[in-house]
Write an enzyme that holds these catalytic residues in place. Structure first.
Site, PDB file in Angstrom:
ATOM      1  N   ASN A  10       0.856  -1.193   0.000  1.00 37.24           N
ATOM      2  CA  ASN A  10       0.000   0.000   0.000  1.00 37.24           C
ATOM      3  C   ASN A  10       0.897   1.250   0.000  1.00 37.24           C
ATOM      4  OD1 ASN A  10      -1.454   2.256   1.052  1.00 37.24           O
ATOM      5  ND2 ASN A  10      -3.087   0.887   1.667  1.00 37.24           N
ATOM      6  N   HIS A  13       0.961   6.228   1.891  1.00 35.97           N
ATOM      7  CA  HIS A  13       1.692   7.172   2.734  1.00 35.97           C
ATOM      8  C   HIS A  13       2.911   7.794   2.057  1.00 35.97           C
ATOM      9  CE1 HIS A  13      -1.269   6.687   5.663  1.00 35.97           C
ATOM     10  NE2 HIS A  13      -1.110   5.383   5.685  1.00 35.97           N
ATOM     11  N   HIS A  46      -5.569   3.726  -1.834  1.00 33.00           N
ATOM     12  CA  HIS A  46      -6.908   4.115  -1.349  1.00 33.00           C
ATOM     13  C   HIS A  46      -7.183   5.556  -1.765  1.00 33.00           C
ATOM     14  CE1 HIS A  46      -9.677   4.491   2.475  1.00 33.00           C
ATOM     15  NE2 HIS A  46     -10.310   4.759   1.358  1.00 33.00           N
ATOM     16  N   ARG A  48      -9.272   8.261  -1.109  1.00 31.98           N
ATOM     17  CA  ARG A  48     -10.263   8.652  -0.097  1.00 31.98           C
ATOM     18  C   ARG A  48     -11.137   9.767  -0.630  1.00 31.98           C
ATOM     19  NH1 ARG A  48      -8.999   6.758   5.281  1.00 31.98           N
ATOM     20  NH2 ARG A  48     -10.700   8.131   5.878  1.00 31.98           N
ATOM     21  N   ARG A  52      -6.974  12.811   0.897  1.00 27.63           N
ATOM     22  CA  ARG A  52      -5.901  13.247   1.798  1.00 27.63           C
ATOM     23  C   ARG A  52      -4.534  12.679   1.425  1.00 27.63           C
ATOM     24  NH1 ARG A  52      -7.633  10.040   7.245  1.00 27.63           N
ATOM     25  NH2 ARG A  52      -9.542  11.164   6.826  1.00 27.63           N
ATOM     26  N   GLU A  73      -8.598   0.653  -3.310  1.00 22.91           N
ATOM     27  CA  GLU A  73      -9.420   0.747  -2.091  1.00 22.91           C
ATOM     28  C   GLU A  73     -10.343   1.936  -2.215  1.00 22.91           C
ATOM     29  OE1 GLU A  73      -7.510   0.955   1.671  1.00 22.91           O
ATOM     30  OE2 GLU A  73      -6.326  -0.815   1.250  1.00 22.91           O
ATOM     31  N   THR A 104     -17.663  -2.367  15.153  1.00 21.06           N
ATOM     32  CA  THR A 104     -16.783  -2.027  16.280  1.00 21.06           C
ATOM     33  C   THR A 104     -15.328  -2.409  15.999  1.00 21.06           C
ATOM     34  OG1 THR A 104     -17.538  -4.070  17.271  1.00 21.06           O
ATOM     35  CG2 THR A 104     -18.452  -2.032  18.169  1.00 21.06           C
ATOM     36  N   GLU A 154     -11.244  -9.112   2.960  1.00 25.21           N
ATOM     37  CA  GLU A 154      -9.962  -8.809   3.601  1.00 25.21           C
ATOM     38  C   GLU A 154     -10.250  -8.650   5.091  1.00 25.21           C
ATOM     39  OE1 GLU A 154      -7.257  -6.117   1.721  1.00 25.21           O
ATOM     40  OE2 GLU A 154      -6.440  -5.453   3.652  1.00 25.21           O
ATOM     41  N   HIS A 194      -3.807  -4.373   7.731  1.00 22.19           N
ATOM     42  CA  HIS A 194      -3.896  -3.210   8.619  1.00 22.19           C
ATOM     43  C   HIS A 194      -3.009  -3.417   9.847  1.00 22.19           C
ATOM     44  CE1 HIS A 194      -5.645   0.720   9.535  1.00 22.19           C
ATOM     45  NE2 HIS A 194      -5.278   0.406  10.762  1.00 22.19           N
TER      46      HIS A 194
HETATM   47  N1  PXP Z   1      -5.883  -3.111   3.944  1.00 22.95           N
HETATM   48  C1  PXP Z   1      -6.840  -2.163   3.946  1.00 22.95           C
HETATM   49  C2  PXP Z   1      -8.207  -2.527   3.468  1.00 22.95           C
HETATM   50  C3  PXP Z   1      -6.546  -0.841   4.340  1.00 22.95           C
HETATM   51  O1  PXP Z   1      -7.507   0.089   4.324  1.00 22.95           O
HETATM   52  C4  PXP Z   1      -5.216  -0.537   4.706  1.00 22.95           C
HETATM   53  C5  PXP Z   1      -4.858   0.870   5.049  1.00 22.95           C
HETATM   54  O2  PXP Z   1      -5.436   1.229   6.228  1.00 22.95           O
HETATM   55  C6  PXP Z   1      -4.265  -1.561   4.708  1.00 22.95           C
HETATM   56  C7  PXP Z   1      -4.623  -2.846   4.317  1.00 22.95           C
HETATM   57  C8  PXP Z   1      -2.848  -1.302   5.094  1.00 22.95           C
HETATM   58  O3  PXP Z   1      -2.763  -0.954   6.437  1.00 22.95           O
HETATM   59  P1  PXP Z   1      -1.398  -0.404   6.999  1.00 22.95           P
HETATM   60  O4  PXP Z   1      -1.117   0.877   6.286  1.00 22.95           O
HETATM   61  O5  PXP Z   1      -1.678  -0.233   8.465  1.00 22.95           O
HETATM   62  O6  PXP Z   1      -0.356  -1.445   6.724  1.00 22.95           O
END
Ligand code: PXP
Length: 251
Positions: A10, A13, A46, A48, A52, A73, A104, A154, A194
């Site tokens: 991913n 960032h 992703h 958004r 952002r 995403e 939750t 996922e 995540h």
């Molecule tokens: N999978 C999904 C569906 C996500 O939304 C994210 C980003 O939050 C990730 C994986 C990757 O998470 P992380 O950046 O915490 O590794």
């Protein structure tokens, strides 16, 4: 019996850092190409609603530049459906962005939104997009994923990654193991992601019915210190080692 395990990287960032100065550097597409060179099996981004990090033109450039699957995403909105249908990425992962869409555990509330999600998933599938739903490790949500026609889920590993005690972590891991087994039983392809890092990836990589991990924040953060390629190589080798114990080498 274990199945091969893919690593999706991913790159959100990288765009977060770029956007901090409003220019073009560092470029998330360059990071995607480097990640693929270093062994990523796919790229996740992703878009958004508030843009952002990833922007519309990043998705356009990713679609044009990468030769591995793009996992797009997105929130399950009309705006995002139009963008997904225009680009037709390999996969679309539906994630919650608003409170009311979220359970939750932080996953998508498929149970509470079945009437909306059924036709929504169908539209994406008709366009040839492989749809996954980002959900908590919960049987009812897995059953609802089947009911709305999603071929993939996922599992949200955030509660596992953020657990504050070993006992809490073990409990979250047990829930993920049970959910991944149940997903396979009811015919769903199972991914997870995540909050995964060098320290916590092995028990997740060892779950035999999980076939893809999507990892972002840790990899991009750690790359500041070591570079993206060594970080990906290390993550891959930890995944492989855990998978070998589970029975089958990673893909
Ligand atoms: N999978 C999904 C569906 C996500 O939304 C994210 C980003 O939050 C990730 C994986 C990757 O998470 P992380 O950046 O915490 O590794």
């Amino acid at each position: 019996m274990s199945r091969p395990l893919r690593l999706g990287v991913n790159i959100d960032h990288v765009a977060t850092v770029r956007n901090a100065r409003g220019g073009t550097h560092p470029d998330p597409v360059r990071a995607a190409l480097l990640a693929i060179e270093a062994g990523a099996d796919g790229i996740t981004a992703h878009l958004r609603e508030d843009r952002r990090h990833i922007r519309d033109e990043d998705i356009e450039r990713l679609m044009a530049s990468i030769d591995k699957p793009l996992n797009f995403e997105m929130a399950a909105t009309e705006e995002m459906a139009a963008i997904a249908l225009r680009h037709r990425p390999h996969a679309a992962c539906l994630v919650p962005e608003r409170r009311e869409e979220r359970t939750t555990e932080g996953g998508l509330d498929v149970v509470g939104n079945q009437d909306y999600l059924g036709p929504y998933v169908a539209r994406l599938k008709e366009a040839g997009i492989r749809v996954s739903l980002f959900i908590g490790a919960d049987k009812a949500q897995l059953d609802a994923a089947v009911a709305v026609g999603a071929p993939v889920v996922e599992l949200h590993t955030g509660a596992y990654a953020d657990a504050e005690t070993p006992a809490a972590r073990e409990a979250e891991l047990s829930r993920l193991i049970a959910a991944a087994a149940y997903a396979a039983e009811i015919g769903l392809e199972c991914h997870a992601g995540h909050g995964l890092s060098f320290d916590n990836v092995a028990p997740i990589a060892a779950i035999p019915t999980i076939v893809e991990l999507n990892i972002g924040h840790f990899l991009i953060g750690e790359a500041i210190f070591s570079g993206l390629e060594p970080v990906l190589t290390e993550m891959r080798s930890r995944m492989d080692a855990a998978r070998a114990v589970a029975g089958t080498p990673a893909a």
